[in-house]
Design an enzyme around this catalytic site. Sequence first.
Site, PDB file in Angstrom:
ATOM      1  N   ARG A   3      -0.847   4.980  -0.874  1.00 44.95           N
ATOM      2  CA  ARG A   3      -1.751   6.057  -0.469  1.00 44.95           C
ATOM      3  C   ARG A   3      -2.319   5.883   0.938  1.00 44.95           C
ATOM      4  O   ARG A   3      -2.306   6.812   1.745  1.00 44.95           O
ATOM      5  CB  ARG A   3      -2.925   6.112  -1.463  1.00 44.95           C
ATOM      6  CG  ARG A   3      -3.881   7.264  -1.259  1.00 44.95           C
ATOM      7  CD  ARG A   3      -5.055   7.177  -2.251  1.00 44.95           C
ATOM      8  NE  ARG A   3      -4.626   6.840  -3.590  1.00 44.95           N
ATOM      9  CZ  ARG A   3      -4.191   7.725  -4.478  1.00 44.95           C
ATOM     10  NH1 ARG A   3      -4.180   9.006  -4.179  1.00 44.95           N
ATOM     11  NH2 ARG A   3      -3.785   7.328  -5.676  1.00 44.95           N
ATOM     12  N   CYS A  29       0.592  30.226 -14.767  1.00 42.62           N
ATOM     13  CA  CYS A  29      -0.100  30.934 -15.830  1.00 42.62           C
ATOM     14  C   CYS A  29      -0.821  29.939 -16.721  1.00 42.62           C
ATOM     15  O   CYS A  29      -0.553  29.858 -17.920  1.00 42.62           O
ATOM     16  CB  CYS A  29       0.893  31.764 -16.625  1.00 42.62           C
ATOM     17  SG  CYS A  29       1.838  32.840 -15.545  1.00 42.62           S
ATOM     18  N   CYS A  53       0.827  -1.199   0.000  1.00 42.93           N
ATOM     19  CA  CYS A  53       0.000   0.000   0.000  1.00 42.93           C
ATOM     20  C   CYS A  53       0.864   1.253   0.000  1.00 42.93           C
ATOM     21  O   CYS A  53       1.918   1.293   0.633  1.00 42.93           O
ATOM     22  CB  CYS A  53      -0.887   0.027   1.242  1.00 42.93           C
ATOM     23  SG  CYS A  53      -2.138  -1.270   1.216  1.00 42.93           S
TER      24      CYS A  53
HETATM   25  C1  LIG Z   1       1.446   2.380  -7.128  1.00 41.87           C
HETATM   26  C2  LIG Z   1       1.470   0.956  -6.841  1.00 41.87           C
HETATM   27  C3  LIG Z   1       1.086   0.492  -5.577  1.00 41.87           C
HETATM   28  C4  LIG Z   1       0.538   1.391  -4.504  1.00 41.87           C
HETATM   29  O1  LIG Z   1      -0.724   1.826  -4.841  1.00 41.87           O
HETATM   30  P1  LIG Z   1      -1.628   2.629  -3.779  1.00 41.87           P
HETATM   31  O2  LIG Z   1      -2.853   2.913  -4.545  1.00 41.87           O
HETATM   32  O3  LIG Z   1      -0.870   3.849  -3.411  1.00 41.87           O
HETATM   33  O4  LIG Z   1      -1.843   1.739  -2.616  1.00 41.87           O
HETATM   34  C5  LIG Z   1       1.179  -0.856  -5.329  1.00 41.87           C
HETATM   35  N1  LIG Z   1       1.629  -1.714  -6.277  1.00 41.87           N
HETATM   36  C6  LIG Z   1       2.001  -1.301  -7.501  1.00 41.87           C
HETATM   37  C7  LIG Z   1       2.479  -2.293  -8.478  1.00 41.87           C
HETATM   38  C8  LIG Z   1       1.933   0.030  -7.823  1.00 41.87           C
HETATM   39  O5  LIG Z   1       2.269   0.434  -9.043  1.00 41.87           O
END
Ligand SMILES: *Cc1c(COP(=O)(O)O)cnc(C)c1O
Length: 414
Positions: free
Chosen positions: A271, A346, A269
């Site tokens: 986000r 801008c 994870c």
């Molecule tokens: C970006 C990404 C994540 C993380 O995704 P979130 O939405 O931030 O949890 C996990 N695995 C892969 C392969 C990603 O590209």
Amino acid sequence: MSKVEEILMQLKQASDQPLCAYVYDLDHLHAHVSGVVSQLPERCEMYYAMKANSERPILEELAPLVQGFEVASVGEVKKAREVDRRIPVIFGGPGKTDEELMEAIRSQVELIHVESIHELRRLEYLASQVKAIVPVLLRINLAGPFPEAATLHMAGRPTQFGINERELAVVMAQLALCRYVRLEGFHFHSLSNHLHAPNHIALLRMYVQKAKQWVEEYQLEISRLNVGGGIGVNYQALQEQFDWPVFVSLLRDFMEGEVPENWKLMFECGRYLTASCGYYVTEVLDLKENHGERYAVVRGGTHHFRLPSSWQHNHPFEIMPLDEWKYPFARTTWEGVAVTVVGQLCTPKDVMARQVPVDRIRIGDLIIFQYTGAYSWSISHHDFLSHPHPDHIWLRSATNKWSLTGKVEKEWTY
Ligand SMILES: *Cc1c(COP(=O)(O)O)cnc(C)c1O
């Protein structure tokens, strides 16, 4: 007054420039992530997808809390190793070069996520040259359909990610010829910003069922499934976030009832772990009305904070009133209006929130955007128009210090 607001008051007093800063509450980050991780059932591991925010203080705070880091470039491998030489690193991403794959092998990443048949062939070829056994997960782009309620989809539709589920037989035949690449399991990261806990279990169920079917069909022995990230943040209703306690309680039953005993589930994870610890704070430079719409022009903009323009959403914010007014003329004040918050660029695309009702806003007040700890500074085009960068402030009570990166570290106790 909140801790963040107190610090903003101090910052305001320290400088006569309009304020513009990212503030990260590392105590919150610590509490949030250790809470999330500690509730996971057995045989579940949490990795941090560092592309969400790979600033060093964030990685330092997270390294002791998570199982490891998920990275998508050699640059990210280096960042991981700088913070913790031994932390497990899993390496993915479409379009890995030979050099990147070799560097991943050399730096002994725990797993490589293989995203195509050509990549599988190249990895076997490279690994054979250095006689290294390389554990991999195959990233599969499932056909779907997937549970609803997510914003970005990486699978179940044409995207550049993973191996088409329908080509699995070809890949398995190739894999059978490999002597150095060792299959540990499968990787799925199919969607992003998923907010619904029971639906997320439904997604995991789909992954596990697929993997069981392939194990049977191709006579495999696997030990791990990477079920991706994609757990979301509700930017439109901050009180209604992904229900982690409900999720882990369903997950516990799911692990016991449906996941083979010798399998582990890996989460990666981004986000969900870091968004809530960050604030992007900026000062109102001007208020004006044009063609019937009211604008608050703030210091900074989408070159610091691209998320709202990239997602075309209204990013949530609060207004922090500042009473100081240094000019000898009246201060523009609006009450009970809807404002569009724009930056200094801008371009008409430099919008962070559109037509949002506010009780009161004045020139010189601060706007505090919430949930900006993930995909905010990290995804922005910082030098477009060559405005100054915001301050970066890291709050941590353990050291009783707050610091401004690139500037003198100042004492702060709370
Ligand atoms: C970006 C990404 C994540 C993380 O995704 P979130 O939405 O931030 O949890 C996990 N695995 C892969 C392969 C990603 O590209």
